[in-house]
Scaffold this motif. Sequence first.
Motif: not given
Length: 666
Positions: A228-249, A268-274
């Motif tokens: 679910a978190l990876i889906a959020i990350y991928r849905a917002n390619p221009n966001s400021k999220l810096t998650w390492d989606t290869t990590s299982t932790d 997720l504050v001021n992260d350009d989530i659209s």
Amino acid sequence: MKINIKFLVLVALIFTITFACDEDDPEPVSKSSEKKLLTFKFLSSNNQNLKEDIVAYIDEDSKTISAELPTGTDLTTLTPTIEISEKASVSPNDSDTQDFSNSIIYVVTAEDGSTTNYTTTISIEKADSKSIISFKFYADDNSSLSDSIVATIDEQEKTITATVPAETDLTKLIPTIIISDLATVNPASKESQDFSSTVEYTVTAEDSSTSKYQVIISQDKIPTERDALIAIYRANPNSKLTWDTTSTDISTWVGVTVEDDKVTKLSLVNDDISVLPIEIKYLSNLKYLYLINNQLTAVPKEIGSLINLEELSLFGNDLTELPAEIGDLENLIDLSLGSNYLNSIPEEIGQLSKLTELTLDVNNLTEIPSEIGQLDKLEVLNLGGNKLKNLPTGITDLASLQRIYIYSNELETLPDEIGSLQNLWLINAYDNNIASLPESIGNLAKLLQLKLNQNNLGTLPSTMANLSSLNTLQLNNNQFSTFPEAISNLNNLKEIDLSNNLIEDISASISGLANLNTLDLTDNKIAALPSEIGMLSNLKILDLVSNELSALPNEIGNLSNLEKLYLNQNALQGTLPDGLFQLAKLQLLNLSDNELESLSTKIGDIATLTHLLIDNNLLEAVPQEISKLKQLVYFSIKGNVITSIPNEICTMSLTDFIKDDTAICE
């Protein structure tokens, strides 16, 4: 005798002529009795809805004409081509367009006038089509689906397959089925079925032939919280999220809080989530969701699946509407939707039975659903910064309400029933068009703060005198011409702001405000203060900027706790009262922009003074006694006619000493 011979000759002659004429006439000819209908056809050249010629079968024994036309042929506008016996005629005429949906009698008339009747029986051949053309599960028909599902049909194998989301209830799915024309299907379309195992559908053609389809519905694998978190990350390619989606932790991902291997908080504050994808529903253990100051334009209805959510903040996004499913968040306590572009609020908001705080400020709301009155645990309601002309009718049912913010709307009054909100301790209604208050406001026994600045008030109801708990009253920027008598005995009042009104005088009744700490009367038309002002013994701040005062009562010296006194921009002249210099706790004294020609030497007696401002008066000198003010850090005398300053003042340890360049230290 001669005569008889002549007569006989004449008779013989006539007989001879008559006999000769009879020998010249022909034998009589008989007329034809043939009256058969030889052929009966429907030619494609004469019938646009036919692709090929149709030849009817003529049964001469039964005198019937029969034909079976292709499915879909319009029997009402057919043109036959008819061949009949020679010399015969037919009615209706050959090539006349006819309606063959019912039998027609064709009459063939022989040359001799005899007739034969032929009866037509024209029918449509029964269809043999028996296919399932479309098999769908529409979201509108299936509550467990968020999107419609289109199944795949393998016509050769006669199988129908589809994959539905993991949480779909397979036992109660309703398909919508499209089949061949004139065919039927069993089970029927729109009929609920249990698809937890294979379901057989039988399609029967018009000609009674059948086809059987096997329907197999499978479910997706249930996504993990990480998915679910990876889906959020991928849905917002221009966001400021810096998650390492290869990590299982996922506990190392910024903004993600994990407790007991469950994601309980997402911030997720001021992260350009659209975009908030539908996969958000798989974060089912969330208690706190903060998506503040992003760029969301929509919230998926799947948000309603987060039934463990206690706090939801979507503050500072671009939302214009909310899904009705927001009402499914049964454990929600705090909902913040401020600073968006919401045009409406779904009535399902009334289902949030545990909600204690609801923030809807700074949106485009023109009305609030009355269902808000069902929120019987609501303590804080913020509707400020909208376009409300009236408060919702249900608002007076909010028995637990303690604070209401309705500032910056278009309200002209408050509802009469507001007095029933017995737990209310704050009303913030500044910047509206309120011209009057209901009498019932006096019933708010627990009211502590009442903010009505920037309205059109000129009077207060007498019942305001009952607000015995009130400690803060803001009435600045209204239309008051006199100090409101209704509040003069509220001895718990600590702060009154009546600045920017039209007040000309203060009555003696002000003495009843024994516990007042702050009194702001800036920008009025007050020409004099009553001596009773000195009875406000707890007053710490008195602001009289921009009035018409020419003198002060000596009783001002009784304000033993006064710390700040603003008298600038008045018309003070002559000698200031001795009482002024007895203010033992005064720290700031602003006498700028008046008409003072001198300052008493007693100014040096105010030992606590830290700021002294005497700008823009008519002073020619400043008393040397100012140098006794050891705590003074700010001294301003600019804009007077002072030419010299005692050296004792010039050598003081001042942080700021503001004077004209022409004022020379001795």
